[in-house]
Design a protein around this motif. Structure first.
Motif: not given
Lengths: 97, 527
Positions: A35-41, A43
């Motif tokens: 949730a904290k890391v920006e994985f975009s779609k 995630s």
């Protein structure tokens, strides 16, 4: 017909439950990290994977699926495979729309 | 086994349980009594649905003179809701499946008889809620049977109660599927191995899985509608960040597999009837059995072909179109094997075979037109037209509906212990067949020429085909009436049926007509 999923009692050592619990806590930490890391779609995939692992641990150890015959395991696998395919088809629309 | 009057005296109809009168039926856990009650219920809802359908057709030859615009929307919606959720989805499994599944596998009842009774009560409760929605609050639903969002979230009609009714009906369906799958796994008679199972049982097995896996998706979708209407949650409302296409995905994730809930057991009936009346073993037993599983599993993943014009991505449209073509393969296997079974058979031209052969013919038209609309380019032209209505009715009525009529004529002697006269049954079949094709084939042409479905009015050039279609609906209704009166008359005045009037080989023909309460005095051993 007899013998497809005959029940038997299994005494599981406490250590196994503790290990599973620790694994579940680690996976919970992974959920928060995602949730904290920006994985975009992507995630969504990460979260679905983690959720599947958690559900698998609960099913196998807490719900004793591990000790059932292959028929029951095969049935559950079929259900999960169906759900996975359905989600994949949803994303074939959402991701390419 | 000899035909004698003692059969009826010892049958499940005469079984004295704890209760008398109506309660002896409502409280019964006997799969046969539950099956008979379901049969009475689905035929009642079918009759009401037919009358509403006739009203829709009548209105279409004189738009505005018989029904107002709003009433028209409500009548076709209620027609759809009754026919889909109260007649054809429960249809074969609850009536004939309940009655014959345990007998065909050599069991005394289903695995969970009380759960079976609960499904019957849930069905009644769901039906009562749907009926209540017609006369309370905003009146009957006007959304069509699909309850498409966001209109269903905003409509003034009493959608919430109708949707709650369908939700409850869904639970009945899930539990029936669970019961059947468990029964087939656990209660087969000794020696009844998987590849000795009657093909009707195979289709009930595949259907049971679809019921369990697909119906919960409908349940959650309907809950989303209720949450949207009651609490303003915007799952499907674009103005609140929701996605109406998500509704279509969720709805059709259930409702396309639901087509197979309706059609698969119907195919099972045909697979039973054809070999009996061709006096041959079914051609390619294993292929037919596997094709049931193939249809159930591949058919689960084709729902997107209902949504080609919805704004779905091109990638998804191509994938869904491809899988749609795949599902035609196992359906084709069944058709070829039925025809191959008939080839060089010693055909007995009795009424059940007439209905079964019409199933093959009509379902093939339904299936082949399905391939046309499963292709992306023609779909753009035909989507939302009468072509879809025609295709749908050829599959549902020509397929599942005719299979129910086949089953009624095939198993009537076993269920009720009475024979019916053949001639009126064949006359009824002939009238029905003519009426059916006039009614629905006209719709193919109407749709091809661009007549949109669900429209209350239309330009004059469509009038002639609408007129032919409406005349067809009257002929169809006369055919149904002849069939129904013939069977009802036989129920009271029919001659006593022998235990095996057709020369069937499955276990239900080895016991008395009607069956005794416990089905078998001793569980049979299959060799």
């Amino acid at each position: 017909m007899q013998g497809e999923t005959e029940k038997s009692d299994h005494i599981v050592p406490y250590g196994t439950y503790v290990n599973v619990w620790i694994a579940l806590m680690l996976l919970l930490a992974a959920t928060i990290a995602v949730a904290k890391v920006e994985f975009s779609k992507y995630s969504v995939f990460a979260n679905l994977l983690i959720a599947s692992l958690k559900a698998g641990l609960v099913l196998f150890f807490f719900m004793h699926l591990k000790y059932e015959k292959w028929v029951l395991k095969a049935m559950l696998f079929m259900v999960i495979a169906t759900l996975t395919a359905v989600i994949a088809l949803f994303f074939a629309d959402v991701m390419f729309r | 086994m000899e035909n004698n009057a003692a059969d009826y005296e010892n049958s499940f109809y005469q079984e004295k349980g704890r209760y008398n009168g109506v309660l002896s039926w409502l409280m019964s856990t006997d799969h046969k009594r539950i099956g008979i009650q379901y049969l009475a219920a689905i035929l009642t809802f079918f009759s009401i649905g037919v009358m509403l359908g006739l009203l829709v057709r009548l209105s279409l030859i004189a738009p505005g003179k018989i029904l107002s615009q709003n009433t028209y929307n409500q009548v076709f919606s209620v027609h759809g809701i009754l026919m889909i959720f109260l007649f054809i989805i429960p249809g074969v499994p609850v009536a004939f499946g309940n009655f014959f599944l345990p007998i065909m596998i050599g069991a005394r009842d289903v695995a969970f008889p009380r759960l079976n009774r609960l499904t019957w009560w849930l069905y009644l409760a769901g039906a009562a809620l749907v009926a209540l929605s017609l006369f309370t609050s905003g009146g009957p639903p006007d959304t069509g049977w699909t309850f498409y969002a966001p209109y269903s979230i905003r409509a003034q009609a009493n959608i919430t109660l109708a949707v709650t009714g369908v939700f409850v009906l869904g639970f009945s369906s899930i539990l029936t599927g669970l019961n059947f799958v468990t029964t087939i796994h656990r209660l087969r008679a000794p020696g009844m191995t998987w590849f000795k199972l009657p093909l009707f049982v195979w289709t009930l097995y595949a259907t049971g899985w679809v019921q369990m896996l697909a119906t919960p998706v409908l349940a959650i979708t309907l809950v989303f509608i209720i949450l949207g209407r009651v609490f303003g949650v915007g799952f499907f409302d674009p103005s609140r960040g929701g996605d109406p296409i998500l509704y279509e995905h969720l709805f059709w994730t259930y409702s396309h597999p639901a087509v197979y809930i309706m059609v698969l057991p119907a195919m099972g009936i045909i697979s039973e009837v054809i070999p009996v009346f061709a006096r041959k073993k079914i051609f390619g037993y294993k292929a037919v059995a596997y094709s049931a599983l193939g249809i159930a599993s591949v058919g689960y993943f084709v729902w997107g072909h209902h949504m080609f014009t919805s704004g779905m991505s091109d990638t998804a449209r191509i994938i869904f179109s491809f899988i749609t073509f795949l599902v035609a393969v196992p359906s084709g296997i069944k058709i070829f094997n039925w025809v191959a079974t008939l080839y060089k058979g010693s055909i007995m031209p009795n009424a059940p075979l007439y209905f079964a052969l019409s199933f093959i013919f009509l379902f093939s038209i339904g299936g082949l037109t399905g391939l046309i609309i499963g292709s992306l380019a023609p779909n753009l032209h035909l989507h939302g037209t009468y072509f879809i209505v025609a295709h749908f009715h050829y599959v549902m009525f020509g397929g599942a509906g005719f299979a129910i009529l086949t089953a009624l004529h095939y198993w009537f002697p076993k269920m009720f212990g009475k024979m019916y006269p053949e001639k009126p049954a064949k006359v009824g079949w002939f009238i029905l067949f003519i009426g059916f094709n006039l009614l629905y084939f006209s719709m193919f042409i109407l749709g091809y020429r661009g007549m949109p479905r669900r429209y209350f009015d239309y330009p004059p050039e469509y009038f002639n085909l609408h007129l032919i279609s409406t005349i067809g609906s009257w002929i169809l209704a006369i055919g149904l009436l002849v069939i129904l009166v013939n069977l009802l008359r036989a129920l009271f005045r029919g001659t006593q049926a022998p235990s095996d009037p057709w020369g069937g080989k499955t276990l239900e023909w080895k016991i008395a007509s009607p069956p005794p309460a416990e089905n078998f005095h001793e569980i049979p051993e299959i060799k």
